[in-house]
Motif scaffolding. Structure first.
Motif, PDB file in Angstrom:
ATOM      1  N   TRP A  67      32.883  24.360  95.716  1.00  0.00           N
ATOM      2  CA  TRP A  67      32.285  23.698  96.876  1.00  0.00           C
ATOM      3  C   TRP A  67      32.292  22.197  96.642  1.00  0.00           C
ATOM      4  N   ILE A  68      32.093  21.422  97.699  1.00  0.00           N
ATOM      5  CA  ILE A  68      32.260  19.968  97.636  1.00  0.00           C
ATOM      6  C   ILE A  68      30.977  19.263  98.049  1.00  0.00           C
ATOM      7  N   GLU A  69      30.510  18.355  97.194  1.00  0.00           N
ATOM      8  CA  GLU A  69      29.464  17.399  97.573  1.00  0.00           C
ATOM      9  C   GLU A  69      30.135  16.255  98.324  1.00  0.00           C
ATOM     10  N   VAL A  70      29.627  15.935  99.497  1.00  0.00           N
ATOM     11  CA  VAL A  70      30.197  14.873 100.321  1.00  0.00           C
ATOM     12  C   VAL A  70      29.211  13.725 100.412  1.00  0.00           C
ATOM     13  N   TYR A  71      29.741  12.513 100.313  1.00  0.00           N
ATOM     14  CA  TYR A  71      28.892  11.313 100.364  1.00  0.00           C
ATOM     15  C   TYR A  71      29.361  10.397 101.479  1.00  0.00           C
ATOM     16  N   ARG A  72      28.390   9.849 102.197  1.00  0.00           N
ATOM     17  CA  ARG A  72      28.656   8.926 103.294  1.00  0.00           C
ATOM     18  C   ARG A  72      28.274   7.497 102.935  1.00  0.00           C
ATOM     19  N   ASN A  73      27.846   7.307 101.699  1.00  0.00           N
ATOM     20  CA  ASN A  73      27.372   6.008 101.239  1.00  0.00           C
ATOM     21  C   ASN A  73      28.036   5.695  99.908  1.00  0.00           C
ATOM     22  N   ALA A  74      28.652   4.519  99.796  1.00  0.00           N
ATOM     23  CA  ALA A  74      29.412   4.169  98.596  1.00  0.00           C
ATOM     24  C   ALA A  74      28.529   4.133  97.357  1.00  0.00           C
ATOM     25  N   GLU A  75      27.308   3.607  97.492  1.00  0.00           N
ATOM     26  CA  GLU A  75      26.408   3.542  96.339  1.00  0.00           C
ATOM     27  C   GLU A  75      25.979   4.932  95.903  1.00  0.00           C
ATOM     28  N   GLY A  76      25.677   5.777  96.868  1.00  0.00           N
ATOM     29  CA  GLY A  76      25.302   7.142  96.540  1.00  0.00           C
ATOM     30  C   GLY A  76      26.429   7.885  95.865  1.00  0.00           C
ATOM     31  N   PHE A  77      27.664   7.655  96.322  1.00  0.00           N
ATOM     32  CA  PHE A  77      28.829   8.295  95.710  1.00  0.00           C
ATOM     33  C   PHE A  77      29.031   7.812  94.281  1.00  0.00           C
ATOM     34  N   LYS A  78      28.881   6.521  94.070  1.00  0.00           N
ATOM     35  CA  LYS A  78      29.029   5.953  92.719  1.00  0.00           C
ATOM     36  C   LYS A  78      28.025   6.557  91.761  1.00  0.00           C
ATOM     37  N   GLN A  79      26.776   6.709  92.207  1.00  0.00           N
ATOM     38  CA  GLN A  79      25.747   7.302  91.354  1.00  0.00           C
ATOM     39  C   GLN A  79      26.034   8.776  91.094  1.00  0.00           C
ATOM     40  N   ALA A  80      26.530   9.482  92.100  1.00  0.00           N
ATOM     41  CA  ALA A  80      26.847  10.894  91.938  1.00  0.00           C
ATOM     42  C   ALA A  80      27.956  11.097  90.914  1.00  0.00           C
TER      43      ALA A  80
END
Length: 413
Positions: free
Chosen positions: A138-151
């Motif tokens: 399954w895939i975690e999806v991020y709509r925010n660049a900062e949130g994606f970087k932390q993930a």
């Protein structure tokens, strides 16, 4: 009727427990007031979640607590009327989410999480249910660049657990899920988990395997449980059933049975909703997607695309409230081209949770022949077969595959 063991509750945990006891030579009668797989096991996101090695913790950062306090978020919502009653439990949950106790909970849960897929695989093969299960993760999806970087940093920090995953930039994510909206900036594709297109159907298939192997499923009232002449007895539509051993595997309803017997286990309910949708013409959802920030999962199911919400703290018997679902749906429609709703009304489910983020598995302690298997929170589907195996090993005198002490009911005394 008499048997070796009564199992109360025909959700994924109870059915799996019955199967494992049966495989070890026990004559088992499975009892539920409803059909197998029609409760919490019916409405989840369908994830056999091998990658969730860190339990879902209560937020500790002041900024997050303040945002949640406004009660405007889609991932967590609470009823103002219920908050005073739930506050002591939430405080214990917050305490157990500090770094040291969270690390203890992680170590405690790891042996169960590590074996969740293989225990399911054995039952899936025996029940011939492979058509319901996909091994595409399954895939975690991020709509925010900062949130994606932390993930991405958080995913790399899980390296000691040996999990398989792929970090997807915007282009890679949209190549993997071509119908995604432009808001999606990146994702993490977790490869170890499996997904189920009909969780209720999977549970019913396991129950059918139990019956095929000689077990009995009977409708009855678990609240009638009582001791009679050294045995346990439950009233059913086919008359009273007695056995020297009984397992309470009733998920969110477990407290209705163990509390009258004098046990003060802090079981709380996290409510959640789902709704099915058509996809807009030409759109296809290939993987289960989790929007971590908004707190929902979109999953391709036999019934349509299922949106499952995060957490609602409200009284178990309160009417359904669409506020959280509508908030999630508004975000989900920007993430993926959902069509019209399919279900006439939202499904409301109840997750059985304990403040230290681990279930109760093992002997009750104060009554001979009384056993517990409940409190699996968000991971009932994931952990049903493996916790059923652990309890069956304990009940039949076999050597448990892991130390059961972290799941003991005595930890609350």
């Amino acid at each position: 009727m008499h048997c070796h063991t009564i199992v109360l509750g025909a959700g994924i945990v109870g059915v799996s427990t019955a199967l494992h006891l049966q495989a070890r030579g026990r004559k088992v009668i499975l009892i539920d007031r409803d059909e197998p797989g029609s409760g919490t096991s019916h409405g989840n996101a369908g994830l056999i979640e091998r990658s969730s090695v860190i339990p879902y913790a209560f937020p500790r950062e002041l900024s997050k607590l303040l945002r949640y306090g406004l009660n405007q978020r889609s991932d967590v919502r609470y009823s103002w009327q219920y908050l005073p009653k739930s506050a002591p439990w939430l405080f214990k949950y917050w305490q157990n989410s500090a770094p040291a106790p969270l690390a203890n909970a992680t170590r405690a849960m790891l042996p169960l999480v590590e074996r969740c897929v293989e225990e399911h695989d054995a039952l899936i093969e025996a029940a011939e249910l492979g058509s319901l299960v996909r091994a595409s993760g399954w895939i975690e999806v991020y709509r925010n660049a900062e949130g994606f970087k932390q993930a991405v940093a958080d995913a790399h920090a899980l390296a000691p657990y040996g999990l398989k995953y792929e970090v997807l930039d915007r282009q890679q994510l949209h190549a993997r899920e071509t119908a995604l909206g432009s808001d999606a900036v990146g994702g993490i594709h977790w490869l170890d988990p499996k997904t189920v297109s009909n969780p209720g159907g999977l549970t019913r298939g396991y129950a059918a395997l139990f019956v095929k192997r000689g077990g009995q499923f009977i409708h009855g009232d678990a609240r009638s449980l009582r001791q009679v002449a050294g045995d346990w007895q439950v009233d059913t539509r086919q008359g009273p059933v007695t056995a020297p051993d009984v397992v309470i595997a009733l998920g969110p309803q477990a407290g209705e049975v163990f509390r009258p017997l004098g046990y003060r286990i802090p079981l709380e309910i996290k409510r959640g909703y789902h709704m099915h949708y058509q996809a807009q013409a030409g759109a296809e959802l290939k993987h289960s997607l989790c929007d971590v920030e908004a707190g929902f999962v979109l999953a391709p199911m036999a019934q349509g695309i299922r949106l499952t919400t995060g957490i609602e703290f409200a009284a178990s018997g309160d009417p359904a409230n669409e506020i959280q679902l509508k908030r999630c749906e508004a975000v989900a429609r920007k993430l993926f081209p959902l069509g019209p709703r399919i279900d006439p009304e939202p499904w409301l489910g109840r997750r059985p949770c304990l403040p230290d983020m681990r279930p109760v598995i093992g002997p009750a302690g104060q009554h001979k022949g009384l056993w517990f298997n409940f409190g699996h929170a968000h991971h009932g589907l994931t952990l049903g077969p493996v916790s059923g195996r652990l309890l069956a090993e304990m009940m039949t005198g076999a050597t448990p595959f892991t130390d059961p002490a972290p799941y003991s009911a005595d930890r609350f005394n």
